[in-house]
Motif scaffolding. Structure first.
Motif, mmCIF file in Angstrom:
data_model
loop_
_atom_site.group_PDB
_atom_site.id
_atom_site.type_symbol
_atom_site.label_atom_id
_atom_site.label_comp_id
_atom_site.label_asym_id
_atom_site.label_seq_id
_atom_site.Cartn_x
_atom_site.Cartn_y
_atom_site.Cartn_z
ATOM 1 N N ALA B 160 -11.745 -31.832 -18.247
ATOM 2 C CA ALA B 160 -11.493 -32.204 -19.650
ATOM 3 C C ALA B 160 -11.952 -31.089 -20.589
ATOM 4 O O ALA B 160 -11.269 -30.737 -21.556
ATOM 5 N N TYR B 161 -13.104 -30.498 -20.281
ATOM 6 C CA TYR B 161 -13.644 -29.430 -21.135
ATOM 7 C C TYR B 161 -12.707 -28.227 -21.171
ATOM 8 O O TYR B 161 -12.378 -27.709 -22.237
ATOM 9 N N MET B 162 -12.276 -27.774 -19.989
ATOM 10 C CA MET B 162 -11.444 -26.573 -19.941
ATOM 11 C C MET B 162 -10.056 -26.822 -20.532
ATOM 12 O O MET B 162 -9.452 -25.934 -21.108
ATOM 13 N N THR B 163 -9.564 -28.048 -20.407
ATOM 14 C CA THR B 163 -8.275 -28.389 -21.001
ATOM 15 C C THR B 163 -8.391 -28.372 -22.517
ATOM 16 O O THR B 163 -7.582 -27.758 -23.212
ATOM 17 N N SER B 164 -9.435 -29.030 -23.015
ATOM 18 C CA SER B 164 -9.539 -29.220 -24.461
ATOM 19 C C SER B 164 -10.096 -27.977 -25.159
ATOM 20 O O SER B 164 -9.608 -27.582 -26.218
ATOM 21 N N GLN B 165 -11.118 -27.328 -24.569
ATOM 22 C CA GLN B 165 -11.771 -26.210 -25.270
ATOM 23 C C GLN B 165 -11.127 -24.866 -24.952
ATOM 24 O O GLN B 165 -11.162 -23.958 -25.767
ATOM 25 N N MET B 166 -10.593 -24.684 -23.750
ATOM 26 C CA MET B 166 -10.028 -23.394 -23.384
ATOM 27 C C MET B 166 -8.507 -23.453 -23.278
ATOM 28 O O MET B 166 -7.862 -22.495 -22.863
ATOM 29 N N GLU B 167 -7.947 -24.607 -23.648
ATOM 30 C CA GLU B 167 -6.496 -24.789 -23.658
ATOM 31 C C GLU B 167 -5.838 -24.427 -22.339
ATOM 32 O O GLU B 167 -4.772 -23.802 -22.302
ATOM 33 N N LEU B 168 -6.481 -24.784 -21.250
ATOM 34 C CA LEU B 168 -5.865 -24.589 -19.937
ATOM 35 C C LEU B 168 -5.052 -25.835 -19.599
ATOM 36 O O LEU B 168 -5.443 -26.951 -19.909
ATOM 37 N N ASN B 169 -3.940 -25.602 -18.910
ATOM 38 C CA ASN B 169 -3.114 -26.701 -18.463
ATOM 39 C C ASN B 169 -3.465 -26.990 -17.003
ATOM 40 O O ASN B 169 -3.331 -26.116 -16.159
ATOM 41 N N ALA B 170 -3.909 -28.182 -16.711
ATOM 42 C CA ALA B 170 -4.297 -28.561 -15.340
ATOM 43 C C ALA B 170 -5.226 -27.545 -14.689
ATOM 44 O O ALA B 170 -4.888 -26.920 -13.687
ATOM 45 N N PRO B 171 -6.418 -27.350 -15.259
ATOM 46 C CA PRO B 171 -7.365 -26.389 -14.675
ATOM 47 C C PRO B 171 -7.676 -26.717 -13.218
ATOM 48 O O PRO B 171 -7.790 -27.890 -12.858
ATOM 49 N N ARG B 172 -7.776 -25.660 -12.418
ATOM 50 C CA ARG B 172 -8.053 -25.815 -10.986
ATOM 51 C C ARG B 172 -9.550 -26.083 -10.800
ATOM 52 O O ARG B 172 -10.386 -25.278 -11.198
ATOM 53 N N VAL B 173 -9.847 -27.211 -10.184
ATOM 54 C CA VAL B 173 -11.237 -27.649 -10.007
ATOM 55 C C VAL B 173 -11.621 -27.530 -8.537
ATOM 56 O O VAL B 173 -10.906 -28.032 -7.668
ATOM 57 N N CYS B 174 -12.696 -26.828 -8.238
ATOM 58 C CA CYS B 174 -13.142 -26.691 -6.839
ATOM 59 C C CYS B 174 -14.603 -27.096 -6.696
ATOM 60 O O CYS B 174 -15.379 -26.998 -7.634
ATOM 61 N N LEU B 175 -14.950 -27.515 -5.499
ATOM 62 C CA LEU B 175 -16.342 -27.864 -5.171
ATOM 63 C C LEU B 175 -17.026 -26.647 -4.573
ATOM 64 O O LEU B 175 -16.523 -26.066 -3.601
ATOM 65 N N LEU B 176 -18.168 -26.292 -5.115
ATOM 66 C CA LEU B 176 -18.912 -25.145 -4.562
ATOM 67 C C LEU B 176 -19.445 -25.513 -3.177
ATOM 68 O O LEU B 176 -20.086 -26.546 -3.002
ATOM 69 N N SER B 177 -19.163 -24.653 -2.198
ATOM 70 C CA SER B 177 -19.629 -24.937 -0.850
ATOM 71 C C SER B 177 -19.925 -23.644 -0.098
ATOM 72 O O SER B 177 -19.717 -22.551 -0.617
ATOM 73 N N ASN B 178 -20.436 -23.793 1.117
ATOM 74 C CA ASN B 178 -20.818 -22.630 1.912
ATOM 75 C C ASN B 178 -19.656 -22.109 2.747
ATOM 76 O O ASN B 178 -19.855 -21.377 3.704
ATOM 77 N N GLY B 179 -18.455 -22.477 2.396
ATOM 78 C CA GLY B 179 -17.277 -21.999 3.106
ATOM 79 C C GLY B 179 -16.100 -22.787 2.599
ATOM 80 O O GLY B 179 -16.278 -23.863 2.019
ATOM 81 N N SER B 180 -14.895 -22.267 2.789
ATOM 82 C CA SER B 180 -13.747 -22.967 2.227
ATOM 83 C C SER B 180 -13.131 -23.960 3.216
ATOM 84 O O SER B 180 -12.346 -24.817 2.818
#
Lengths: 344, 344
Positions: B160-180
């Motif tokens: 919501a923050y990146m959409t509203s404040q940085m005007e991104l469309n469907a920002p890509r959200v990832c979970l920080l982890s020790n490997g992909s």
């Protein structure tokens, strides 16, 4: 001294593992190497090398992939290059082994094939960081989440490693945390803190934050494998990003090109200091034999320094040191036997 | 728009907070500021400023120290500059507040004084990282350890923050982890991964490692406050260490000095890109009012950009956006009331 090498591990396989190891052979005249892997791919490197007389090959076509499920791969791929190399350590045919392969599989093989040191619940990957003075991070990614006791064992193993391998007197051991004040950390870390504060065998310095780690404020930094790995990859990521920014922002203009040219020697020293390839080898501490992991993305020079680490670990009898200083008489014999049977 | 400022927070107090905020006043003509703190120390800065007409002072001598126990300080120091500034947000006298003080106390005050948004269990600090493209880390250190649901709420708030404040469309959200790979992570992260994979409101990209974060491979990086803070301080630490190495290794020789001189503009751009002071303000997302935290070590320019962040958050009604997009009708009303009563 005999080191068994998983020639098939890592992102580049024999094409970097063999040259890297053979360079190490030239450096260490008492080193004998057994490559385990596809002999067709290994032979050409060996034949072209001056050290051919000290190198043999155990042929196998089976290998553990970088994305395979670790313990499953170790259990089922009984003729994999990684497992065979580890079995040579267990049987005493080799004094140690090296792999740039699947980290999880190396850890699983360390526990299931080589076996744990008595009283060490979980192994920890000891990673030397290119910080202001060399700092050992334990764990770099072997045991994702830890009990407080496991963190304490890491602390003792790390301390033993830095004393014996780096000749430090009473190395300062700190717990990686999100702040240095006592109220920081989570429950697990807080309990480890309490236990380590009372441990007379460790020169415990409390919590440390990553931004103090870079300046070498601890000799040993203790973390669970998840947290340690996050810090490690944050450092790596920022170095790569910094290099990219230098390319984009500084080398994009003529003045920048000339300028950086004049900085050549300094920049080279700087790059060398931050280069993880210099610290190519991470010993898996807590298993009952020398097991060294090289970074999956290692190029030949990193493999060579990983071999250096393996040679140093054998020469310094790091396994014996840890057995005496960090192991215990804890009667976990039954568990250890069970684990070994699982691998049969 | 009225922003209440904790003038006493941070390592340097009014001597950097006041000048930093007053610069922001010059930049935003519709901004009115209420400094909360010791008027003796604040007045001189205000009097010397061209924006004096839009600045008032609420006098108090009580302040929360950087090392105090967070929730205890909020509960007992009822006239502290931090608590008074937050009470102005709760009562609606101010549209938002800013502090460079004790992070834990800001978080505790956010929950106990300002109050949580309905359905948001824990607040998360949203930190814009100076990566290749701006990336929002949530949580930078507010909620040390999280349940899977909390990580999912962070994901929705970050999106919501990146959409509203940085005007991104469907920002890509990832979970920080020790490997992909899916087998990485721990139990909490694995459960969050499952839940987010099924969440239609979030453009979920799976796990991300810190070394991918630097190259901007996600717009929002979700982690518990402990892990997020470790990554953040690893980045910070390596930047400081890199600067030190440049001094020691490159600037130590004449050639290096001339060389770096020629790189001046590029190096300045590079430094600016990596400088956290540019991203001075981190909103505490999930609380029912605009609360922005500046880094404790902020100098005046970082305070100014933290004020920019506060102004943007008010203008973009980020609280309303999160209430609509990430909050829920979950009947946690009783808990929220209890928390507020605790602060009374």
């Amino acid at each position: 001294m005999i080191i068994a090498v998983d020639a098939m591990g890592g992102d580049y396989g024999p094409s970097v593992v063999c040259p890297g190891v053979l360079t190490a052979c030239e450096r260490h005249q008492d080193l004998t190497v057994v490559f385990v892997g596809d002999q067709e791919k290994i032979k050409p490197y060996v034949d072209a090398s001056g050290a051919a007389g000290r190198v043999s090959v155990v042929h196998t076509l089976e290998a553990v992939g970088m994305d395979e499920h670790p313990s499953q791969a170790i259990r089922t791929k009984r003729r994999s290059s990684l497992r065979l190399a580890m079995e040579m350590v267990r049987s005493g045919e080799a004094d140690g082994c090296l792999s740039a392969g699947n980290t999880g599989a190396i850890v699983a093989g360390g526990v299931l094939v080589v076996g744990r040191i008595r009283g060490i619940a979980r192994p920890g990957l000891g990673v030397l960081l290119p910080t202001l003075k060399p700092t050992l991070l334990i764990d770099g990614g072997a045991t994702v989440r830890c009990k407080p006791e496991t963190l304490c064992q890491f602390a003792r193993m790390g301390s033993a490693y830095m004393t014996s391998q780096m000749e430090l007197n009473a190395p300062r051991v700190c717990l990686l945390s999100n702040g240095s004040e006592e109220i920081k950390g989570d429950d697990v870390i807080a309990l480890a803190r309490e236990a380590l504060s009372a441990d007379k065998t460790v020169n415990f310095g409390g919590y440390i934050e990553p931004n103090e780690v870079t300046f070498g404020k601890a000799d040993v930094v203790v973390a669970d494998g998840f947290t340690g790995n996050i810090m490690l990859k944050s450092f790596e990521g920022l170095v790569s990003y910094g290099m990219q920014l230098i390319k984009d922002e500084v080398l994009s203009g003529l003045l920048g090109k000339i300028g950086l040219g004049l900085c050549y020697f300094g920049a080279r020293r700087l790059k060398a200091k931050l280069d993880y390839q210099r610290y190519g080898g991470s010993p898996l501490l807590g298993v009952d034999g020398v097991v060294v992991k090289a970074h999956g993305r290692s190029k030949a020079p990193a493999i060579t320094s990983a071999m250096d680490a393996a040679v140093r670990a054998v020469q310094g009898d790091i396994v014996g040191v840890i057995r005496r200083r960090a192991g215990s008489d804890a009667s976990d014999e039954a568990d250890r036997t069970k684990e070994r049977l699982e691998a049969e």
